[in-house]
Design an enzyme around this catalytic site. Structure first.
Site, short mmCIF file in Angstrom:
data_model
loop_
_atom_site.label_atom_id
_atom_site.label_comp_id
_atom_site.label_asym_id
_atom_site.label_seq_id
_atom_site.Cartn_x
_atom_site.Cartn_y
_atom_site.Cartn_z
N GLU A 1 -16.40 35.87 56.69
CA GLU A 1 -15.62 37.09 56.90
C GLU A 1 -15.80 37.57 58.32
O GLU A 1 -16.84 37.31 58.93
CB GLU A 1 -16.14 38.21 55.97
CG GLU A 1 -15.82 38.02 54.53
CD GLU A 1 -16.47 39.08 53.64
OE1 GLU A 1 -16.15 39.13 52.46
OE2 GLU A 1 -17.30 39.86 54.14
N LYS B 1 -17.06 39.87 61.09
CA LYS B 1 -18.13 40.86 61.14
C LYS B 1 -17.74 41.96 62.12
O LYS B 1 -17.73 41.75 63.32
CB LYS B 1 -19.46 40.23 61.57
CG LYS B 1 -20.58 41.27 61.52
CD LYS B 1 -21.91 40.73 61.93
CE LYS B 1 -23.02 41.74 61.68
NZ LYS B 1 -22.79 43.05 62.27
N ARG C 1 -21.32 51.29 58.44
CA ARG C 1 -21.38 50.90 57.03
C ARG C 1 -21.00 52.11 56.17
O ARG C 1 -21.51 53.21 56.39
CB ARG C 1 -22.81 50.45 56.70
CG ARG C 1 -23.01 49.93 55.27
CD ARG C 1 -22.58 48.49 55.19
NE ARG C 1 -22.84 47.84 53.93
CZ ARG C 1 -23.78 46.92 53.75
NH1 ARG C 1 -24.59 46.60 54.74
NH2 ARG C 1 -23.93 46.32 52.60
N ARG D 1 -25.38 53.67 55.82
CA ARG D 1 -26.35 52.60 55.60
C ARG D 1 -27.73 53.17 55.27
O ARG D 1 -28.49 52.58 54.53
CB ARG D 1 -26.41 51.78 56.89
CG ARG D 1 -27.48 50.75 56.88
CD ARG D 1 -27.41 50.02 58.20
NE ARG D 1 -28.45 49.01 58.24
CZ ARG D 1 -28.32 47.85 58.83
NH1 ARG D 1 -27.20 47.53 59.42
NH2 ARG D 1 -29.31 46.99 58.85
N GLU E 1 -16.95 48.81 55.74
CA GLU E 1 -17.25 49.22 57.10
C GLU E 1 -16.11 50.13 57.58
O GLU E 1 -14.94 49.83 57.33
CB GLU E 1 -17.29 47.93 57.95
CG GLU E 1 -17.85 48.08 59.31
CD GLU E 1 -19.38 47.93 59.39
OE1 GLU E 1 -20.06 47.98 58.35
OE2 GLU E 1 -19.88 47.79 60.51
N PHE F 1 -15.49 45.20 51.77
CA PHE F 1 -15.88 43.81 51.52
C PHE F 1 -16.63 43.58 50.22
O PHE F 1 -16.87 42.43 49.86
CB PHE F 1 -16.68 43.24 52.70
CG PHE F 1 -17.81 44.10 53.21
CD1 PHE F 1 -18.97 44.25 52.48
CD2 PHE F 1 -17.69 44.76 54.43
CE1 PHE F 1 -20.01 45.03 52.95
CE2 PHE F 1 -18.73 45.56 54.92
CZ PHE F 1 -19.89 45.69 54.17
N LYS G 1 -25.54 36.57 59.13
CA LYS G 1 -24.62 37.05 60.17
C LYS G 1 -24.64 36.07 61.32
O LYS G 1 -25.70 35.70 61.81
CB LYS G 1 -24.94 38.48 60.60
CG LYS G 1 -26.35 38.73 60.96
CD LYS G 1 -26.61 40.20 61.23
CE LYS G 1 -28.09 40.39 61.49
NZ LYS G 1 -28.58 41.72 61.47
P1 AMP Z 1 -26.49 44.08 61.31
O1 AMP Z 1 -26.30 45.56 61.38
O2 AMP Z 1 -26.32 43.36 62.58
O3 AMP Z 1 -27.74 43.72 60.52
O4 AMP Z 1 -25.32 43.51 60.39
C1 AMP Z 1 -25.11 43.98 59.10
C2 AMP Z 1 -24.04 45.03 59.13
O5 AMP Z 1 -22.79 44.47 59.51
C3 AMP Z 1 -23.75 45.62 57.77
O6 AMP Z 1 -24.66 46.64 57.46
C4 AMP Z 1 -22.34 46.15 57.93
O7 AMP Z 1 -22.41 47.48 58.42
C5 AMP Z 1 -21.75 45.30 59.04
N1 AMP Z 1 -20.62 44.43 58.62
C6 AMP Z 1 -19.53 44.19 59.37
N2 AMP Z 1 -18.69 43.35 58.77
C7 AMP Z 1 -19.25 43.02 57.58
C8 AMP Z 1 -18.88 42.18 56.51
N3 AMP Z 1 -17.77 41.47 56.52
N4 AMP Z 1 -19.73 42.08 55.45
C9 AMP Z 1 -20.89 42.78 55.42
N5 AMP Z 1 -21.30 43.60 56.42
C10 AMP Z 1 -20.49 43.72 57.49
#
Ligand code: AMP
Length: 508
Positions: free
Chosen positions: A206, A208, A213, A228, A257, A297, A376
């Site tokens: 998907e 990102k 969040r 979050r 998101e 999502f 990710k």
């Molecule tokens: P990170 O903050 O870098 O740990 O990445 C996780 C965060 O990416 C999640 O908490 C979401 O806020 C965001 N996010 C963006 N796109 C997506 C997606 N397709 N699925 C899940 N999380 C996503």
């Protein structure tokens, strides 16, 4: 329990290094709590205050840190909690007035501890994670069982109270409740997609997005949104409410998101977007300045059913059925080959996103312990920097110049600006070569640092660019690491602040 006793436990936790000793100390602490202070005590030992943010900052706390002590009888945990509740509910300078009243009843070590607790910066080498392990051991239940309960009940103190009253069987009784935020599922990082098909099967990819969040709860006409960090942000995001109202289901919890877009349809960077949740006033104005849209999502709960144990494949299928406008769904693909995956990554990056999320089709919705169900994929970016100085290393790097001061060129290409420091990625050979050569270019030095003429160029990988007052460029590279020394490049060839801003997509 007296607050002083909790502070002593915190110091003891800091002084022991083994996980087992920490767990035993926490268990010992738990046993000393009387029923009325269980919820507060468990949170405090995890470094959490139940009030969440009470909007007092470091400098405010410092200003009342040295008030005269007027009361010698030590405070207990409940008194502290009552004070924090009062502070949360008043505005402006009233907050510090109440805090100084509380400090007047404390000694120095209690004040320092409370200050860290309020700021969420307890340094004892143990937090919520360690408290969860202690609970698992104390009640003889698995870590996963605790995680599953913690997903549904975000207060470790409540979990402890229920377990001690109901015995270990009570761990199965935690249910998802609408309007109690669910702990969000998180992802682990990977940098390259090369081995995904070898290591995993049955996954989807998907986009990102770099947004906020959101967890949207609805029951009939009532809708609430959580962040979050489980804070309620309903009032700040009216556009999301509008969309949530139209979803054809009576009860749900949807995960997604909130994303902002500029006039060209490119996503806004998080630093701009986050103003939407920070600002509680002038929402209408904010809505015009930084309009947002949801990109959903995942689905956690639907019409009375907790579906977290269902496979992602199925949760997503139901999500797709209830989100009628596909625009509000995260772009989603089941790649069959490496090149399909690469193309999708390229597409996501070109659309201004951070990369891709890789999700295992059969995975449940699970918070906490990272099980590699979500990955990710954020390709690292690289820039060429010139070294402006270096700090003498410690430990394994003692005797070598190691922490490198990284510089790039300003807009006029005449001045070097600092964007961060790093010693990550340096091999022993690089350390040796750099120490020898940097000393040749020394222009000044102090106890820790050798400052050099801008001569040596290195390629640096990083994951993000953040605004930062720490360096004269106004930016800081996050997770910077040295890729290689670029003897083929000159200082005048390094990247400029304009390049960095392009990466960061930060506008002035
Ligand atoms: P990170 O903050 O870098 O740990 O990445 C996780 C965060 O990416 C999640 O908490 C979401 O806020 C965001 N996010 C963006 N796109 C997506 C997606 N397709 N699925 C899940 N999380 C996503």
């Amino acid at each position: 329990m007296k607050y002083k006793e909790l502070v002593d436990y915190s110091h003891k936790l800091k002084s022991v290094s083994s996980r087992n000793e920490k767990i035993e100390l926490i268990i010992d602490f738990l046993k000393r709590l009387v029923p009325e202070e269980r919820i507060i005590g468990v949170n405090y030992i995890a470094g959490i205050i139940r009030q969440g943010k009470i909007n007092i900052g470091w400098s405010g706390i410092q200003s009342v840190m040295n008030v005269k002590r007027t009361e010698e009888i030590p405070c207990d945990l409940k008194t502290i909690d009552a004070y924090l509740e009062k502070i949360k509910n008043v505005k402006g300078s009233e907050k510090l007035k109440i805090l100084s009243e509380l400090f007047a009843r404390m000694d120095e070590s209690e004040r320092k501890h409370l200050a860290s607790l309020i700021l969420g910066e307890i340094e004892q080498g143990a937090g919520a994670g360690m408290v969860k392990l202690a609970l698992a051991k104390f009640f003889n239940i698995t870590e996963q069982e605790i995680e599953d309960a913690y997903l549904r009940e975000p207060d470790l103190g409540i979990i402890y109270s229920k377990l001690i009253k109901g015995g270990k069987e009570a761990i199965k009784e935690f249910k998802i409740k609408l309007f109690t935020p669910v702990r969000p599922m998180l992802a682990e990082s990977i940098e390259a997609s090369d081995e995904l098909f070898r290591d995993y099967k049955d996954f989807i990819a998907e986009y990102k997005f770099d947004g906020i969040r959101i967890q949207v709860h609805r029951q009939g006409d009532e809708i609430k949104i959580y962040s979050r960090h489980l804070q309620e942000i309903t009032d700040q995001l009216p556009e999301i409410i509008e969309v949530a109202k139209k979803i054809p289901a009576n009860e749900f919890i949807i995960d997604g998101e909130a994303v902002g877009f500029d006039a060209n349809g490119m996503p806004l960077p998080f630093q701009i977007l986050s103003r939407r949740t920070m600002r509680k006033k002038d929402i209408t104005k904010m809505k015009e300045e930084i309009p947002i849209q949801p990109r959903f999502f995942d689905l956690i709960y639907i019409d009375g059913q907790d579906i977290t144990a269902e496979a992602y494949r199925r949760r997503h299928k139901i999500l797709k059925e209830i989100i009628e406008n596909p625009l509000y769904l995260v772009p989603h693909l089941e790649p069959k080959t490496d090149s399909e995956l690469d193309r999708f990554l390229e597409e996501s990056m070109t659309a201004g996103n951070e990369g891709l999320m890789i999700k295992m089709q059969e995975s449940p919705y699970q918070a906490g312990k990272r099980r590699r169900f979500w990955l990710k994929l954020k390709p690292a970016k690289t820039i060429d920097c010139v070294i402006l100085g270096a700090e003498w290393g410690h430990g394994r790097r003692r005797g070598w110049l190691s922490n490198l001061h990284l510089g790039i060129l300003d807009e006029t290409r005449t001045r070097y600006l600092m964007v961060g420091k790093t010693f990550k990625g340096l091999t022993d050979d690089m350390l040796r070569w750099l120490t020898e050569n940097l000393l040749k270019y020394k222009v000044a030095e102090d106890r820790w640092t050798v400052y050099t003429r801008p001569e040596i160029v290195i390629e640096v990988a990083f994951n993000e660019v953040q605004k930062s007052p720490k360096y004269d460029s106004g930016y800081a590279l996050r997770f910077a690491r040295v890729k290689r020394i670029r003897n083929d490049k000159m200082a005048k060839d390094v990247n400029t602040i304009i390049d960095l801003e392009k990466y960061a997509r930060i506008r002035r």
